[in-house]
Design an enzyme around this catalytic site. Structure first.
Site, PDB file in Angstrom:
ATOM      1  N   HIS A 144       0.822  -1.214   0.000  1.00  0.00           N
ATOM      2  CA  HIS A 144       0.000   0.000   0.000  1.00  0.00           C
ATOM      3  C   HIS A 144       0.855   1.263   0.000  1.00  0.00           C
ATOM      4  O   HIS A 144       0.335   2.351  -0.261  1.00  0.00           O
ATOM      5  CB  HIS A 144      -0.959  -0.005   1.201  1.00  0.00           C
ATOM      6  CG  HIS A 144      -0.306   0.184   2.529  1.00  0.00           C
ATOM      7  ND1 HIS A 144      -0.029  -0.853   3.385  1.00  0.00           N
ATOM      8  CD2 HIS A 144       0.119   1.296   3.172  1.00  0.00           C
ATOM      9  CE1 HIS A 144       0.517  -0.397   4.489  1.00  0.00           C
ATOM     10  NE2 HIS A 144       0.633   0.911   4.386  1.00  0.00           N
ATOM     11  N   ASP A 175       0.519  -7.664   1.272  1.00  0.00           N
ATOM     12  CA  ASP A 175       0.877  -6.264   1.509  1.00  0.00           C
ATOM     13  C   ASP A 175       2.391  -6.057   1.537  1.00  0.00           C
ATOM     14  O   ASP A 175       2.921  -5.370   2.409  1.00  0.00           O
ATOM     15  CB  ASP A 175       0.257  -5.763   2.815  1.00  0.00           C
ATOM     16  CG  ASP A 175       0.151  -4.240   2.860  1.00  0.00           C
ATOM     17  OD1 ASP A 175       0.554  -3.594   1.886  1.00  0.00           O
ATOM     18  OD2 ASP A 175      -0.308  -3.709   3.886  1.00  0.00           O
ATOM     19  N   SER A 253       4.910   2.123   8.075  1.00  0.00           N
ATOM     20  CA  SER A 253       4.593   1.046   7.144  1.00  0.00           C
ATOM     21  C   SER A 253       5.810   0.673   6.302  1.00  0.00           C
ATOM     22  O   SER A 253       6.454   1.538   5.708  1.00  0.00           O
ATOM     23  CB  SER A 253       3.449   1.462   6.221  1.00  0.00           C
ATOM     24  OG  SER A 253       2.271   1.667   6.952  1.00  0.00           O
TER      25      SER A 253
END
Length: 563
Positions: A144, A175, A253
């Site tokens: 993402h 992911d 992230s």
């Protein structure tokens, strides 16, 4: 500031020395110290050292801080200077996280498709996240973090240069994304991160990255608090995950999570934000990471995580087990439904009891042994396989045990969770805009809470319906561009198209071909809720060009439908 110390005995202590040294830097001599501040309590008594020994601090000849001690009494001794304690080295104070230099900052420019106006894209925006260097001149980050990317740049710790990166693979289910940099200068002086084993509960973890709140690298620490099959929000899948109590914020992230030996044990990727919880972050563990890397190395691209393609029911009720013909020592789960596009559709049947997967017995609650004192959902065994691998499955059917060797494949969803970087498909006739429904489409139309705000009919198909063929799509009239020819149809929005001129609509390409090749007098569309749309064929096709010009639409269909 009143500076007085009481020491337990005549012998000097390290704590007293350090404290006196600190204040001596502030007040070079005893005579320069400020007078005691008056307070409401009784004044402090002078510190005592043995029999009447007093402690004072003063500066040495060379400016170093020393501690002077004198013993009172008849045989008073002169002041003795204690050698100064050297200041601690910076390396002894700061604990440097191993492989921290391999953590990079990821800068990405995104240009998302506009699903409401599929012939154009949204305004571009920028984001920053984290990543880390692994062997083979590659960098890992979250999928993402680079979704719908236009440009990706990487910056190393302590560097002022941003290097252009190339995206090698994006794994939406897990992911994870893999990048590389062509500039050799980027790889100089950096050692790749090494991966460690799957941590145990209460093992310490350190998350390193570039979260919001500053521009420099950030380090947070915690412990592994839970390990189970988790829901991956971005991938809309369920895979093995770690729950930790270290803070994971926006920008973390893609950053690595290290164990106490400096080995990477996971990738930070999401956190739980709720008013009733605190410090719940999630990490992609090494088995999932290694599956992604191995999949890319074997196939030259990311092929995905296979699924068994079934929905199953627990067999914990004793009456249910008896009715299904299970003996007292047999355990397993019952097959509720099988995806028509799955390879096992031809072998397995509804109400089969799956007893084991690859020789590992499945419990009545659908779990299998994991580690000492732990159990985990048997889907973990499936996720350890690769697309195209075979699996041995033992089932109970009509009180008979059957063995099957099944080839595993990825799941085919009626409403896909991702469009994998491709622009959305559309087709326009007489102002009617037809689109194929996907999760990004629902999110674009109804926001992040689409599961509550979207029409019930669409949500029911999203959650419960299965694709009957590999090319099946859910086609809807997304909107009607108002024109004279479509008067009375303006209010039709996001309504499924079931058939055209009596023929079922399989997908958007199928609908476009039928309409373009129609020679009948009327175009008749059968919609959900028993609605119909009827247009005169020649008039509708003639009006389409004017409608496209009015709304500055370059083409009546997307490029993928022209092929």
């Amino acid at each position: 500031m009143d500076f007085q110390i009481s020491v337990p005995g005549a012998a000097d202590s390290a704590a007293a020395t350090a404290t006196a040294a600190t204040y001596a830097d502030l007040y070079p001599s005893a005579s320069d110290q400020p007078s005691p501040r008056r307070g409401r309590g009784r004044p402090r008594k002078p510190g005592k050292l043995g029999d009447g020994a007093a402690v004072s601090s003063r500066a040495g000849e060379n400016g170093d801080c020393v501690l002077a001690v004198s013993h009172g009494g008849a045989n008073a001794e002169p002041l003795q200077l204690i050698p100064p304690v050297p200041p601690p080295r910076w390396d002894d104070v700061v604990k440097v996280v191993p492989s921290m230099d391999a953590v990079v900052k990821v800068f990405c420019v995104h240009t998302e498709p506009n699903f409401s106006l599929p012939w154009q894209r949204k305004r571009q925006y920028s984001s920053s996240s984290s990543g880390f260097i692994i062997a083979g001149r590659r960098v890992l980050t979250n999928a993402h973090s680079v979704e719908h990317y236009t440009q990706v740049k990487l910056k190393k710790r302590g560097s002022d240069t941003k290097y252009l990166a190339t995206v090698l693979a994006i794994g939406n289910e897990c992911d994870i994304a893999m990048l590389t940099v062509n500039d050799n200068e980027f790889w100089e002086g950096v050692s790749p991160v090494e991966f460690g084993l799957l941590p145990a509960l209460q093992d310490a973890v350190t998350v390193v990255g570039y979260p919001i709140g500053g521009d420099t690298i950030s380090v947070t620490s915690g412990v592994v608090s839970r390990m189970e099959i988790l829901s991956y929000v971005h991938g809309s899948t369920e895979l093995l995950g770690l729950q930790i109590d270290a803070a994971i914020n926006s920008g973390n992230s893609g950053g690595p999570a290290f164990n106490d030996k400096g080995k990477c044990v996971g990738i930070a990727f999401q956190s739980l934000k709720h008013e009733d919880v605190e410090n719940i972050g999630y990490v992609i563990p090494t088995p999932v990471i290694m599956h992604f890397i191995t999949d890319y190395e074997k196939n030259g691209e990311y092929t995905g995580f296979p699924t068994l393609g079934i929905e199953w029911q627990k067999m914990e009720n004793p009456d249910l087990r008896k009715a299904m013909g299970m003996s007292a020592d047999q355990k397993g789960v019952r097959i509720r439904r099988i995806e028509p596009t799955a390879p096992e559709f031809q072998l397995l049947r509804q109400s089969d009891i799956i007893l084991s997967f690859d020789g590992i017995d499945i419990a009545n609650d659908g779990t299998v042994p994991f580690r000492h004192g732990e159990r985990i959902g048997f889907s973990y065994l499936v996720s350890q396989k690769y697309t195209g691998d075979n699996a041995a499955i033992k089932v109970l059917r009509n009180s008979n045990i059957l063995d099957f060797n099944i080839k595993l494949a990825t799941s085919r969803r009626l409403i896909p969770a991702h469009i994998r970087g491709r622009p959305p498909s559309y087709y326009i006739i007489a102002g009617f805009v037809f689109s194929a429904v996907s999760v990004p489409y629902l999110r674009s139309e109804y926001g992040k809470d689409y599961e509550y705000d979207a029409p019930v009919k669409l949500l029911d198909k999203h959650l419960h319906h299965m694709a009957q063929s590999e090319d099946e799509q859910l086609v809807v009239v997304s909107q009607v561009l108002v024109a004279d020819i479509n008067i009375g149809y303006e209010d039709i929005v996001n309504t499924q198209v079931l058939a055209f001129n009596g023929r079922l609509v399989r997908n958007l390409r199928n609908l476009a071909r039928m309409v373009e090749g129609c020679t009948q007098e009327y175009l008749k569309f059968d919609l959900e809720y028993q609605q119909i749309v009827v247009l005169q064929t020649k008039t509708a096709k003639a009006a389409t060009l004017d409608i496209l010009t009015t709304h500055c639409i370059p083409s009546a269909m997307s490029d993928d439908l022209k092929a």
